[in-house]
Design an enzyme around this catalytic site. Structure first.
Site, PDB file in Angstrom:
ATOM      1  CB  SER A 172      -0.671   0.216   0.633  1.00 33.76           C
ATOM      2  OG  SER A 172      -1.322   1.082   1.135  1.00 33.76           O
TER       3      SER A 172
ATOM      4  CE1 TYR B 243      -3.411  -2.707   4.665  1.00 36.13           C
ATOM      5  CE2 TYR B 243      -3.146   0.043   4.179  1.00 36.13           C
ATOM      6  CZ  TYR B 243      -3.536  -1.356   4.297  1.00 36.13           C
ATOM      7  OH  TYR B 243      -4.056  -1.544   2.654  1.00 36.13           O
TER       8      TYR B 243
ATOM      9  CE  LYS C 112      -1.591  -3.888   2.923  1.00 38.85           C
ATOM     10  NZ  LYS C 112      -1.632  -5.468   2.473  1.00 38.85           N
TER      11      LYS C 112
END
Length: 260
Positions: free
Chosen positions: A139, A152, A156
């Protein structure tokens, strides 16, 4: 004259491939001729289709070693092995970093970082025999501050580090690359930012003028899986239309313009 990517005879597994970006990836791979398996924790209402064919589905939680072993074993029994693994399963609901529970953060890291590592570990022997490749779906959040998505974004970023490490460990038989996806037109984005967010102020700051479609990510996967990319490994391909505006900065700018 265009370049056509032909993945006929290749066998691909797309984790989380039943909806959103995963379904778009699966559809593109099917149209390129690959045999595509998708998995998720719950059966989908409809399976990805492409090229007049439909993906094969199996229920699997990619955080569970036994379920991953069973899934990869079934693919190997049916087709003799895997040529491509796309670690797409992931995501996270927004949460305030200061109040989210340790268990919440652990689950986010488990799904977005440890599960792809597990899948790669279990798939490695078969991929090695067939000279396959791995693609991690990362991402743009891995490269910028990500308020309400701290675990998150960190996971990533870790996934991209894992990509570079596995590219060395798996070479030369297996190539490992990643795709850093920016703002995309998916149900998940609509649920988080509002149904029209992907086509409103969020998208106006993207140089190419629109968010990614799921198929845009699928085309990048098809390229990385093809002989055209046979000398690429350890790379992170940005699929973000030239860069995305930070959602919080976009909101602050809108609020500033709205002040009397």
């Amino acid at each position: 004259m265009g370049v056509e990517i032909d993945l006929s005879g290749r066998v691909a597994l797309v984790t989380g491939g039943t909806r959103g970006i995963g379904a778009g990836i699966a559809g593109v791979l099917l149209r390129a001729g690959a045999e595509v398996w998708v998995c998720s924790r719950t059966p989908p209402e409809r399976l990805p289709e492409g090229g007049g064919r439909r993906a094969e589905f199996r229920t699997a939680d990619v955080r569970d070693p036994e379920q991953v072993d069973r899934l990869i074993g079934e693919v190997a029994e049916r087709w003799g092995g895997l040529d491509l693994v796309v670690n797409n399963a992931g995501g996270a609901p927004p949460a305030d970093t200061t109040t989210a529970s340790p268990r919440f953060h652990a689950k986010i890291v488990e799904l977005n970082l440890l599960a792809p590592l597990l899948v790669c570990q279990r798939a490695w022997p078969g991929l090695r025999r067939r000279g396959g490749s791995v693609i991690m779906i990362s991402s743009a959040a891995a490269h910028r501050p990500a308020p309400t998505a701290a675990a998150y974004a960190a996971a990533k970023a870790g996934l991209e580090s894992l990509t570079r490490t596995l590219a060395l460990e798996f070479a030369p038989e297996v190539r490992v690359n990643a795709i850093a996806v920016g703002l995309a037109r998916t149900d998940g984005v609509a649920a988080r930012f509002g149904a029209a967010a992907a086509d409103s102020g969020f998208a106006r700051g993207i140089p190419l003028g629109r968010p990614a479609e799921a198929e845009d990510v699928g085309h990048a996967c098809a390229f990385l899986a093809s002989p055209l990319a046979e000398y690429l490994t350890g790379d992170v391909l940005a699929v973000h239309g030239g860069g995305e505006p930070h959602p919080h900065l976009t909101r602050l700018a809108a609020e500033s313009r709205a002040r009397p």
